[in-house]
Design an enzyme around this catalytic site. Sequence first.
Site, PDB file in Angstrom:
ATOM      1  N   SER A 151       0.811  -1.215   0.000  1.00 31.87           N
ATOM      2  CA  SER A 151       0.000   0.000   0.000  1.00 31.87           C
ATOM      3  C   SER A 151       0.847   1.268   0.000  1.00 31.87           C
ATOM      4  CB  SER A 151      -0.973  -0.017   1.181  1.00 31.87           C
ATOM      5  OG  SER A 151      -1.898   1.044   1.090  1.00 31.87           O
ATOM      6  N   HIS A 152       0.725   2.062   1.066  1.00 31.57           N
ATOM      7  CA  HIS A 152       1.382   3.368   1.149  1.00 31.57           C
ATOM      8  C   HIS A 152       2.769   3.273   1.796  1.00 31.57           C
ATOM      9  CE1 HIS A 152      -0.842   2.455   4.737  1.00 31.57           C
ATOM     10  NE2 HIS A 152      -0.155   3.334   5.424  1.00 31.57           N
ATOM     11  N   ASP A 193      -0.471   1.869  -4.273  1.00 31.44           N
ATOM     12  CA  ASP A 193      -1.354   0.980  -5.036  1.00 31.44           C
ATOM     13  C   ASP A 193      -2.621   1.671  -5.519  1.00 31.44           C
ATOM     14  OD1 ASP A 193      -2.356   1.114  -2.403  1.00 31.44           O
ATOM     15  OD2 ASP A 193      -3.286  -0.861  -2.544  1.00 31.44           O
ATOM     16  N   ASP A 248      -5.159   3.154  -4.137  1.00 33.63           N
ATOM     17  CA  ASP A 248      -6.486   3.086  -3.510  1.00 33.63           C
ATOM     18  C   ASP A 248      -6.746   4.272  -2.586  1.00 33.63           C
ATOM     19  OD1 ASP A 248      -4.739   2.262  -1.497  1.00 33.63           O
ATOM     20  OD2 ASP A 248      -5.981   0.577  -0.835  1.00 33.63           O
ATOM     21  N   ARG A 249      -5.704   5.008  -2.211  1.00 28.32           N
ATOM     22  CA  ARG A 249      -5.879   6.184  -1.355  1.00 28.32           C
ATOM     23  C   ARG A 249      -5.740   7.458  -2.174  1.00 28.32           C
ATOM     24  NH1 ARG A 249      -3.874   4.686   4.608  1.00 28.32           N
ATOM     25  NH2 ARG A 249      -3.991   2.429   4.404  1.00 28.32           N
ATOM     26  N   LYS A 282     -11.309   0.685  -1.696  1.00 30.95           N
ATOM     27  CA  LYS A 282     -11.250   2.128  -1.835  1.00 30.95           C
ATOM     28  C   LYS A 282     -10.593   2.450  -3.173  1.00 30.95           C
ATOM     29  CE  LYS A 282      -7.512   2.105   1.618  1.00 30.95           C
ATOM     30  NZ  LYS A 282      -7.855   0.976   2.487  1.00 30.95           N
TER      31      LYS A 282
END
Length: 583
Positions: free
Chosen positions: A123-124, A301, A303-304, A399
């Site tokens: 992710s982040h 990725d 999604d945020r 998300k």
Amino acid sequence: MAFKVTLVSTSPIDGQKPGTSGLRKKVKVFKQPNYLENFVQATFNALTPEKVKGATLVVSGDGRYYSKDAVQIIIKMAAANGVRRVWVGKNTLMSTPAVSAVIRERSGADGSKATGAFILTASHNPGGPTEDFGIKYNMENGGPAPESITDKIYENTKTIKEYPIAADLPNVDISAVGVTSFEGPEGKFDVEVFDSADDYVKLMKSIFDFESIRKLLSSPKFTFCYDALHGVAGAYAHRIFVEELGAQESALLNCVPKEDFGGGHPDPNLTYAKELVARMGLGKSDTGVEPPEFGAAADGDADRNMILGKRFFVTPSDSVAIIAANAIGAIPYFSSGLKGVARSMPTSAALDVVAKSLNLKFFEVPTGWKFFGNLMDAGMCSVCGEESFGTGSDHIREKDGIWAVLAWMSILAHKNKDSIDGDTKLVMVEDIVRQHWATYGRHYYTRYDYENVDAGKAKELMEHLVKLQSSIPEVNKIVKGIRSDVANVSSADEFEYKDPVDGSISKHQGIRYLFEDGSRLVFRLSGTGSEGATIRLYIEQYEKDASKIGRESQEALSPLVDIALKLSKMEEFTGRSAPTVIT
């Protein structure tokens, strides 16, 4: 081309319990012998046979370091487990929301549909040889595996003794679109490499009015900047914003995906999205250049998201509330109405106020997108969000960062539909947010993150906060001793959620202190890091008085910040005099 299946002996490896976001560790951990293989086989063993034998699986991710190696390993294990075909994004690139969309929407040439996906992302979190890697499994609805599956995966990792692999299967060229076919003991096995941007763009065009957004972007009065932070969003940004919507190439920042995210931290917040923050006029020094009217960023990725106006930051909590308040008029997908809205517990109550005003079903859930997915699958929720820069809707079960940017562009286009031509001043991001506050009140909100804290000390801090809750009068005595100008605490608890769809109960989801004036302090331990513990502190104050909604957030929240740090004994337990990140 034929291949054989080899059984490899292995033994359990400690620490393979997936959290709500999958399994995340340092690359060096994943490179240990059998580490990735154990987790992948434990996942196959946790699924029902029809989800593996003869099935179609997606294997892709954000393109971070070690992804290309991991994809080849998973392809060979999928072949050995009897999977019929694997779909891979070109160069392993497929955003988490795009994976969800592909599972839900894509049909193969033979009509095949995916039953799940291995998503390779942390992710982040940073990427690179010394940084983080991650893997998670998503189900046939496009959403993260539920706890019943992740628990099985973990139990399997503790007892695994062997795994099958097609060791002689040659590596597939994932840099070129096409189908590679093999023959194995159980028949044909295909690997299809494709460009997932095609499917994702098609879905976005079915949700938003691209023509109205294109008209907005063509106005000389409107300027725009998008920062992918060298994450996978870059694989979609040019196609959507430049080719489809007509934005200038110069509007794109850091939109070339890189294995190490260009050495940066791909987390779209005011701390890590430094280049965008400076360009939007929110940096510490004046660049002397007029900032764009609208800016946005994505994480690794995609999604945020982070939404910015000219010299103006939109909190994620306000963002989801504003999208929900404007969705029916501005976004064609929602023209017939919203089924309901939901937020994670730590997210501010801005969405609650909108839901009450518009008479919408409202849900407060634990942190973790799977809880939203349950509501969406049951037709109970259309728009949802969380304070950690995640916003989405029921078009997929993750998300979706680019979706959120297009939602904001749609609102801006709708608000300005009669003003784009001519000399009339456009309604911009700050105008929309301030009008929202004037209508619904303002939720002053901030989050303090204390990263890589000693796990034992973090646990002691949380136990201290739970113990304090046994006597509210004692808590109020402490509070008044710190700041006499703050309201009394009315209640305190550990958040517990009973899912209205399946009846499951989630306990210990965060420690809450609720004040008589609607203010809140929330403390959580986060599982999104790869080392140590992250303590997240959320501070919120609701203000309905129109004359008091224009204050600086940190100024308005200063009394509550003071109380939170002293009540929790943050410095005493963690040894930290300041948080790692403030958002």
